[in-house]
Enzyme design. Sequence first.
Site, PDB file in Angstrom:
ATOM      1  CG  ASP A 123      -1.936   1.151   1.147  1.00  0.00           C
ATOM      2  OD1 ASP A 123      -2.692   1.209   0.152  1.00  0.00           O
ATOM      3  OD2 ASP A 123      -1.965   1.993   2.059  1.00  0.00           O
TER       4      ASP A 123
ATOM      5  CD  GLU B 161      -1.958   6.282   2.914  1.00  0.00           C
ATOM      6  OE1 GLU B 161      -2.598   7.216   2.373  1.00  0.00           O
ATOM      7  OE2 GLU B 161      -2.481   5.210   3.262  1.00  0.00           O
TER       8      GLU B 161
ATOM      9  CG  HIS C 136      -1.718  11.013   4.153  1.00  0.00           C
ATOM     10  ND1 HIS C 136      -1.052  12.096   4.682  1.00  0.00           N
ATOM     11  CD2 HIS C 136      -1.845  11.275   2.818  1.00  0.00           C
ATOM     12  CE1 HIS C 136      -0.789  12.971   3.728  1.00  0.00           C
ATOM     13  NE2 HIS C 136      -1.261  12.501   2.575  1.00  0.00           N
TER      14      HIS C 136
ATOM     15  CG  HIS D 244      -6.473   5.771   4.746  1.00  0.00           C
ATOM     16  ND1 HIS D 244      -6.807   5.192   3.541  1.00  0.00           N
ATOM     17  CD2 HIS D 244      -7.655   5.974   5.382  1.00  0.00           C
ATOM     18  CE1 HIS D 244      -8.125   5.074   3.446  1.00  0.00           C
ATOM     19  NE2 HIS D 244      -8.650   5.560   4.564  1.00  0.00           N
TER      20      HIS D 244
ATOM     21  CG  ASP E  64      -4.402   1.331   5.155  1.00  0.00           C
ATOM     22  OD1 ASP E  64      -4.789   1.223   6.334  1.00  0.00           O
ATOM     23  OD2 ASP E  64      -4.651   2.321   4.447  1.00  0.00           O
TER      24      ASP E  64
END
Length: 234
Positions: free
Chosen positions: A7, A9, A57, A152, A157
């Site tokens: 994942d 960001e 985030h 997040h 995640d």
Amino acid sequence: MRQIVLDTETTGLNPRTGDRVIEVGCVELHNRMLTGNNFHRYINPERDSEEGALAVHGLTTEFLRDKPKFAEIAQELREYIQGAEVIIHNAPFDLGFLNNEFKLLGLPTFTEHCSGVIDTLVNAKEMHPGKRNSLDALCDRYGVSNAHRKLHGALLDAELLADVYLSMTRGQNSLSMDVEDESAGSGGMLEAVALAEVIVLAASADELAEHESVLGGLDKAVKGNCIWRNYAEA
């Protein structure tokens, strides 16, 4: 099989307009088992995050200011994901950003370093058509606790997605949950079934007598042999 659940960001939604990766989180699976060999880096994008992205985030420009730039972690990331199958939720988003970062450095695309990509969002839509299939929704559906997910985060995640992916694909396991070799296809499955211990419990004398009594009552009711006698003879 080596798989990497990944994942990211980012500063915004579109790498074509200059948005950059600010965090990469990866969780390693080997033969569907978590290894603990994870990869996690914060990255200085050399620009501010958009307001909407920051609300998601929470990684501020001040926090990221002293973090390494993507060029400084690219080789480490390349070596980590080399040859692995990568698992991503909504893969086009993350791959778009990672491919762009590699392109900016004159490197082969991120996907060229992987053996393949699994998009769990695509899989979830096929398995649960018409339902919500966000990561949070899948956590609820498969009983994966995400109570600690306030914002997040790439590594968090990725860890949640790893649990969700294993739950989503649990039916791919053999009858023996301890058998790790799933790469042999149907042959491996048959081998696992053959290795499974089958326990047969024989009926006791009292149970056989009771069964015969029941059949006798059925014989009397139909004035002959009931259909179950045929199965008993077989």
